[in-house]
Design a protein around this motif. Structure first.
Motif: not given
Length: 494
Positions: A76-80, A94-100, A173-182, A184-190
């Motif tokens: 879903v992150l990839q699609d959005i 729009i950022l939600g609490n589960r995102d932040i 590792q998957s959770f941590m990779e989403t928080l690298k500078p590039d 998925l979750m970091t880009e979503y929050i950016v």
């Protein structure tokens, strides 16, 4: 609405929206089945051989909470993100609490912290339920502090379905990779925002009450006694919140870069003092921690946090209009519709029409649990709805659907809130809500303007909250809350 906001990326005036259709979806929470169902019914999105695409003359607004409660977080992150990158001006997040709250993991899963006991200021000690390591810590954080008890196993399932490694360490590792500078979750929050105004519509994740309206948290450089500031005009408020968010996210991205570029053994010096969760507040040294606090419902002293991310318009599960002063402030600034999510209510969006302001909440993440009749339903009402169900569900009746054991918490329910800025109505939007209830019955109606609305978003004398009009002639849907978060749905013919 204030006429001129040249630097405000969170405000688009009505005259720039004429001829466009806006589609809104919220609180997918990793539910890939629901996301795919939404794309099928959406009037602004379509799936193609090259992936999801935004249709011409359309906007798409995603209302927040992309992850946690299904095996689809990554996809879903990839699609959005694809939609946002392909259409940077017409797709908004729009950022939600589960995102932040996910940015906490960059610090809290570092070896410096997983090797010792941890706590979170809103619950106390975190119970790792085993050895102190990253795997047990991540499971404990998700279950005890993020309201996501199945998220670890959902991520394992998703990795498996994507053909990736799915061991315990792979999940971490998957959770941590989403928080690298590039990541998925970091880009979503950016790419996200805390609030957005399109014409006469305000989009946010949670809600607005007297203590949160106009309030902007202290910035990172603020002194310890800085309690933030207030802005009266809603467009200026959104602009100030965007400055706050962008600074916090920039600090977090630089923090992520410093951790991922540090030599072995040096990273601990970067994050050793940065465990915000143990203390909380708006003046912690952790980069991005002010945004973390703004995503919380309460402060370290247990007082209510004045945030539009975690606030809501439900009281013990029942819809509640905003306070009169909030309605006056919003309408004075030109807002006529407030579109939000965060707190689920039944299996269709709920409208709250009060004082010239229409609140439309779109979170239906517990739709599968809806009961179809109130305590006083007659046998004729039950038989009528059961007959309708059998017609649209291939012979499956009421009992077949209510007792479904599907792991999809929304069941068959799906919805889209659409807003149209017609050429003939350049300064007032029109709202259309369509979708399917969990019993398979479809709805598709235009929400009358507040001045002309006599039924939808109102409460009947016997306590039913009218949600909308069904496609079946003469049938409307209504809901009644019996006990906290226990919603019953009735489809009476009026």
């Amino acid at each position: 609405m204030t006429a001129n906001h040249p630097q405000n990326t969170t405000y688009i005036p009505s005259n720039h929206l004429q001829g466009y259709l806006i589609g809104y979806c919220t609180d997918i929470e990793g539910n890939l089945e629901y996301w795919n169902h939404y794309k099928e019914i959406s009037r602004v999105l379509e799936d193609t051989d090259d992936g999801v695409r935004l249709k011409r003359n359309c906007y798409f607004i995603y209302g927040g909470d992309v992850c946690d409660r299904g095996p689809g977080d990554l996809r879903v992150l990839q699609d959005i993100l694809k939609l946002k990158k392909d259409n940077p001006d017409h797709v908004h997040i729009i950022l939600g609490n589960r995102d932040i709250n996910k940015i906490r993991l960059l610090t809290e899963l570092q070896p410096e912290f997983t090797c010792k006991e941890a706590r979170a200021f809103w619950i106390g000690d975190i119970d790792d339920k085993g050895d102190l390591n990253a795997v047990n810590r991540l499971k404990a954080i998700l279950e005890q502090t993020m309201g996501a008890p199945q998220a670890f196993e959902f991520r394992r399932q998703e990795l498996n379905e994507m053909g990736r490694g799915d061991s315990d360490s792979d999940v971490v590792q998957s959770f941590m990779e989403t928080l690298k500078p590039d990541g998925l979750m970091t880009e979503y929050i950016v790419h996200g925002a805390l609030a957005l105004i399109l014409g006469d519509c305000l989009f946010l994740h949670g809600g607005v009450h007297s203590n949160s309206y106009g309030w902007v948290p202290p910035f990172a450089s603020a002194s310890a006694d800085d309690t933030g500031h207030r802005v009266e005009d809603v467009a200026e408020w959104c602009a100030h919140l965007e400055v706050f968010r962008s600074r916090e996210v920039s600090d977090f991205v630089e923090y992520s870069k410093s951790i991922h570029s540090a030599a072995p053994g040096e990273a601990a010096e970067v994050y050793s003092r940065c465990n915000w969760s143990s203390e909380g507040g708006y003046h912690h040294c952790t980069p991005g921690s002010r945004l973390l606090q703004y995503g919380m419902g309460w402060m370290p002293d247990n007082s209510v946090n004045p945030t539009l991310v975690y606030d809501n318009f439900l009281s013990d599960g029942a819809p509640q209009p905003p306070p009169t002063d909030v309605i006056e402030n919003l309408t004075k600034s030109g807002v006529r519709k407030l579109v939000t999510g965060h707190q689920p209510h039944g299996d269709a969006p709920v409208v709250i029409d009060s004082g010239g302001l229409q609140v439309i909440t779109g979170d239906t993440s517990y739709a599968r649990n809806v009961r179809w009749f109130g305590p006083d339903a007659t046998s004729e009402q039950r038989a009528h709805v059961d007959n309708l169900l059998r017609q649209v569900n291939g012979g499956a009746g009421l009992e077949d659907i209510v007792h479904s054991n599907s792991s999809n918490t929304r069941g068959a329910a799906v919805s889209e809130i659409c807003i149209k800025f017609d050429d003939v109505f350049p300064f007032a939007s029109r709202t259309f809500i369509h979708g399917m209830l969990n019993n398979g019955l479809k709805y598709d109606f235009e929400l009358p303007a507040s001045s002309k609305n006599r039924l939808i978003g109102k409460v009947t004398k016997d306590g039913w909250w009218v949600k909308g009009r069904m496609t079946t002639e003469g049938l409307r849907s209504a809901s009644m809350t019996v006990g906290k978060r226990s919603t019953r749905l009735l489809n009476p013919i009026w």
